[in-house]
Scaffold this motif. Structure first.
Motif, PDB file in Angstrom:
ATOM      1  N   PHE B  88      35.599  41.249  47.566  1.00 41.58           N
ATOM      2  CA  PHE B  88      35.886  40.000  46.864  1.00 41.58           C
ATOM      3  C   PHE B  88      37.049  40.268  45.917  1.00 41.58           C
ATOM      4  O   PHE B  88      36.893  40.925  44.904  1.00 41.58           O
ATOM      5  N   ILE B  90      38.891  39.062  43.307  1.00 39.08           N
ATOM      6  CA  ILE B  90      39.051  38.073  42.245  1.00 39.08           C
ATOM      7  C   ILE B  90      40.311  38.414  41.443  1.00 39.08           C
ATOM      8  O   ILE B  90      40.712  37.704  40.538  1.00 39.08           O
ATOM      9  N   VAL B 144      35.024  43.826  41.953  1.00 37.50           N
ATOM     10  CA  VAL B 144      35.087  42.589  41.166  1.00 37.50           C
ATOM     11  C   VAL B 144      35.393  42.912  39.701  1.00 37.50           C
ATOM     12  O   VAL B 144      36.259  42.304  39.076  1.00 37.50           O
ATOM     13  N   ILE B 145      34.691  43.909  39.176  1.00 37.88           N
ATOM     14  CA  ILE B 145      34.890  44.267  37.774  1.00 37.88           C
ATOM     15  C   ILE B 145      36.293  44.836  37.558  1.00 37.88           C
ATOM     16  O   ILE B 145      37.016  44.444  36.638  1.00 37.88           O
ATOM     17  N   THR B 146      36.712  45.763  38.442  1.00 42.90           N
ATOM     18  CA  THR B 146      38.050  46.344  38.298  1.00 42.90           C
ATOM     19  C   THR B 146      39.107  45.244  38.323  1.00 42.90           C
ATOM     20  O   THR B 146      40.034  45.236  37.505  1.00 42.90           O
ATOM     21  N   ILE B 148      38.814  42.074  37.580  1.00 39.80           N
ATOM     22  CA  ILE B 148      38.789  41.248  36.373  1.00 39.80           C
ATOM     23  C   ILE B 148      39.504  41.969  35.231  1.00 39.80           C
ATOM     24  O   ILE B 148      40.332  41.394  34.526  1.00 39.80           O
ATOM     25  N   MET B 149      39.205  43.264  35.071  1.00 38.84           N
ATOM     26  CA  MET B 149      39.849  44.044  34.016  1.00 38.84           C
ATOM     27  C   MET B 149      41.365  44.048  34.216  1.00 38.84           C
ATOM     28  O   MET B 149      42.125  43.847  33.276  1.00 38.84           O
ATOM     29  N   PHE B 150      41.794  44.252  35.473  1.00 38.31           N
ATOM     30  CA  PHE B 150      43.223  44.374  35.701  1.00 38.31           C
ATOM     31  C   PHE B 150      43.947  43.029  35.642  1.00 38.31           C
ATOM     32  O   PHE B 150      45.155  42.993  35.424  1.00 38.31           O
ATOM     33  N   ASN B 294      42.756  29.846  42.259  1.00 38.11           N
ATOM     34  CA  ASN B 294      42.674  28.749  43.209  1.00 38.11           C
ATOM     35  C   ASN B 294      42.693  29.241  44.650  1.00 38.11           C
ATOM     36  O   ASN B 294      42.340  28.500  45.557  1.00 38.11           O
ATOM     37  N   ILE B 296      40.676  31.324  45.723  1.00 37.64           N
ATOM     38  CA  ILE B 296      39.271  31.508  46.121  1.00 37.64           C
ATOM     39  C   ILE B 296      38.744  30.269  46.857  1.00 37.64           C
ATOM     40  O   ILE B 296      38.269  30.389  47.982  1.00 37.64           O
TER      41      ILE B 296
END
Lengths: 327, 403
Positions: B88, B90, B144-146, B148-150, B294, B296
């Motif tokens: 995913f 994001i 997903v977390i990586t 979001i952080m980046f 968008n 997604i």
């Protein structure tokens, strides 16, 4: 003196992270990945702030500030919970993909907030201001206003949400580790089939996990708006996502989450105080060096996540819809 | 004989996916209409009509639809490509920003023509996309977390860099005192603007350029890569079952990184196309650009099919242009509610597909075609194996790895 200010601001910003990350923890411990925390925060903050604004407009809010603050928190919590039920319904009842459902809610929440803000306040009024009286001051408690280290640390920015966060943290620890329901909730996130086989209703436990994340997320949204200080502007600046990182950093355990949220908040505050702190490097040759400090919490998180990834222990069954007929 | 049957099954399943998407869209639009009625019943019908018709009303509006669809197609492809590999992404928002920055830096600071700038955009996005891929493959950190952080790290880093490159800013190239955005390409380097190919006079709009053709071409290439090459087969195999593909001798770690690199390059290219059109300037703000996010809904609506992405991006862009025409009676955020409702509905695509399948194929077809019945049965129980379905990110697999 500045140390007291920094610590007090750190606590102020750690509160929303702590509340929301605890919420995420309950949801994930029951087996539902809750990426919708950001949206839940926004809806919670929207409803709480609207209520506070109305009490202010009607002119009775300031009479019993903490009572109305408490009601606002309850409203935020209930609003967050109702909104989270959309995720619960899709991911538990309809067995939909949890990340996609959460993404939809994250998209819906800010749009809904903008529309409601406009509908409630008229066109081009994009900010819901929150009244000043919600802060707990020393006068309101009947003390003399002190300027010593301790009173600056405690009272510079003390709100009912801070106290609520402490109570909720203690409750979360007891609930998760010392009650039958907490044990059942955790079981559903680890091995739902086994839980089901001993008569635990997995669906109900998961609904409860998501509902708790909605409650805490809603209050967290209000707490964030109070911490940000400039009123509600239909967003929570990515704190819902940050809370997810806090939760993972805290290894899905309440006390570790407390530590992680304080750590994050401290870096955020150092970023915004960087210019006034004598002991920090100034990067004078670089323009707008505040961005360096703004980046820091995210970079540090990444480093920590990479270093601790071997020990990281997510609930085993999270993200997988529970199917009674499955093996 | 067997071959044709399989192919029939696939096309039937594609049809069901399409119908499920159309049903989601119809319900989403109804939700939007209901919302307009609640907000301002007097103008609801008129407003809803505007959403549905504005995009085709004039050639100028249609040019705007194509202009906005161009980055949406690429961001949608980026998310869709990662979905196909069970990831995913994001982080398309950050990769899009990175692409925009790389393109503008090469165009303005290095004074290169547009095709070099576009390559730089893809490269920038690819480099950024590699990070979550590597973190996932080597350290098992959730992508997903990586991502979001980046997203945040990239935004701050890009703002910091642009602020320290005076040549990038508007006030370097003209007498204006504006220094919170990059210079317009018309001043700084006209050769870096995407060629218009005469479309601007044809459609009477400054927005249109050959970028839309590039976007469509890339979508077709991605479809070919996924459907017709060994690489695409391996990537999809990893998405369906990482362990099984490893057992079959596929290097799953390499494929995860590769998939994120390609996904990042696509989003980066989207950023490049948008900012090299010459109509937008990158503004130094502290919020993430929405375009990557968008991608997604665009990917979900298309069931991650690269060719479907073209149409879903056009649709999203179309109703967004319609949404802009809603003012002053409504605000354009109503469109976001419609799009969000559509994704929420597509989240339980399985259920919708089940309904449609029952309606369509209740009696004869299923009986005559055991394979189709089997496929549908598998789909309903969540073990889809077809190529037309959105593959949800396989988080379960990660858990097993962590043990």
């Amino acid at each position: 003196m500045i140390i007291a200010d920094i610590l007090s601001a750190t606590i102020l910003f750690a509160v929303p992270l702590l509340l929301v990350a605890l919420g995420g923890m309950f949801s994930e411990r029951s087996g539902i990945v809750n990426i919708a925390l950001e949206g839940i925060m926004i809806i919670g903050a929207l409803c709480g702030c609207l209520f506070l604004r109305y009490t202010e407009d009607m002119g009775f809010g300031a009479d019993a500030p903490q009572l109305y603050m408490l009601i606002a928190m309850v409203i935020s919590a209930v609003a967050g919970m109702l909104f989270s039920m959309l995720l619960a319904f899709a991911s538990i009842r309809l067995k939909a993909d949890q990340v996609i459902g959460g993404t939809a809610l994250n998209m819906m929440a800010p749009a809904l907030a903008v529309i409601v803000t406009w509908a409630a306040q008229g066109q081009a009024q994009t900010t819901i201001l929150i009244p000043k009286w919600i802060r707990i001051t020393q006068e309101s408690l009947g003390f003399a206003t002190g300027t010593d280290f301790l009173s600056r640390l405690v009272f510079k920015s003390l709100y009912l949400t801070t106290l609520a966060a402490i109570v909720l943290l203690v409750w979360a620890v007891i609930f998760l580790y010392r009650t039958k329901t907490g044990l059942r909730l955790r079981a559903c996130g680890e091995h739902p089939q086994a839980a089901d086989s001993v008569g635990i209703n997995v669906y109900r436990m998961r609904y409860m996990g998501v509902a708790l994340s909605g409650l805490l997320g809603g209050v967290g949204g209000l707490a964030y708006t109070i911490a940000a200080g400039s009123g509600f502007q239909s967003n929570v600046a990515g704190y819902g996502f940050l809370a997810l990182a806090v939760m993972i950093f805290g290894n899905w355990k309440p006390l570790n989450i407390l530590g992680a949220s304080l750590f994050f908040a401290l870096f955020k505050i150092i970023g915004s105080y960087a210019g006034t702190l004598p002991f920090l490097p100034k990067f004078e040759s670089i323009k707008s060096s505040e961005y360096i400090y703004l980046m820091l919490p995210y970079i540090v998180t990444m480093v920590v996540l990479i270093l601790t990834s071997k020990k990281s222990r997510a609930p085993k069954a999270e993200g997988i819809p529970y199917d009674k007929g499955g093996r | 004989m067997k071959m044709t049957k399989t192919r029939q099954t696939h096309s039937k399943r594609g049809l069901i996916s399409l119908l499920a998407s159309l049903l989601s869209i119809a319900i989403g639009l109804l939700v939007g209409f209901a919302l307009l009625n609640v907000l301002n019943a007097n103008h609801a019908v008129n407003g809803f009509g505007k959403i549905l018709t504005t995009g085709f009303a004039t050639s100028e509006k249609f040019a705007k639809v194509l202009y906005q669809a161009m980055p949406l197609i690429l961001c949608g492809l980026s998310v869709a490509f990662a979905f196909k590999t069970g990831l995913f992404n994001i982080g398309a928002a950050g990769q899009y920003t990175m692409g925009a920055f790389s393109a503008l830096a090469v165009a303005i600071a290095l004074q290169q023509p547009w095709y070099i700038a576009l390559l730089a955009a893809a490269l920038g996005g690819a480099l950024l996309g590699a990070i979550p891929g590597i973190c996932k493959a080597l350290f098992n950190v959730n992508e997903v977390i990586t991502s979001i952080m980046f997203n945040w790290i990239t935004m701050y880093a890009v703002n910091l860099t642009i602020n320290n490159m005076p040549i990038m800013l508007t006030n370097f190239w003209s007498r204006s005192s504006i220094k919170d955005r990059t210079a317009p390409l018309a001043d700084a380097n006209p050769s870096a603007m995407l060629p218009k190919g005469g479309l601007d006079t044809l459609m009477n709009s400054n927005y249109i350029n050959i970028g839309i053709f590039i976007a469509v071409l890339v979508a077709i290439i991605m479809w070919v890569v996924l459907q017709k090459t060994v690489l695409g087969y391996e990537l999809k195999a990893c998405g369906y079952n990482r362990h099984a593909s490893q057992y079959a001798g596929i290097n799953a770690k390499r494929n995860i990184v590769l998939s994120m690199v390609i996904s990042g390059a696509l989003a980066g290219l989207g950023g490049g196309l948008y900012y090299l059109s010459g109509t937008g300037q990158y503004t130094l703000v502290k919020v993430l650009l929405g375009m990557g996010f968008n991608g997604i809904p665009v990917a979900l609506l298309a069931s991650s099919n690269p060719l479907g992405v073209i149409f879903s991006a056009l649709f999203v862009s179309y109703i967004q242009v319609g949404g802009d025409a809603l003012q002053p009676h409504f605000i354009k955020e109503n469109i976001d509610i419609i799009i969000a409702s559509i994704i929420y509905l597509s989240a339980f695509a399985l259920l919708l597909k089940g309904w449609i399948a029952k309606l369509l194929l209740r009696s004869s077809t299923v009986k005559d075609n055991p394979e189709l019945a089997e496929a549908l049965g598998a789909e309903e129980s969540g073990v889809s194996e077809g190529n037309a379905d959105t593959e949800p990110p396989v988080r379960g697999a990660e858990k097993e790895d962590a043990q």
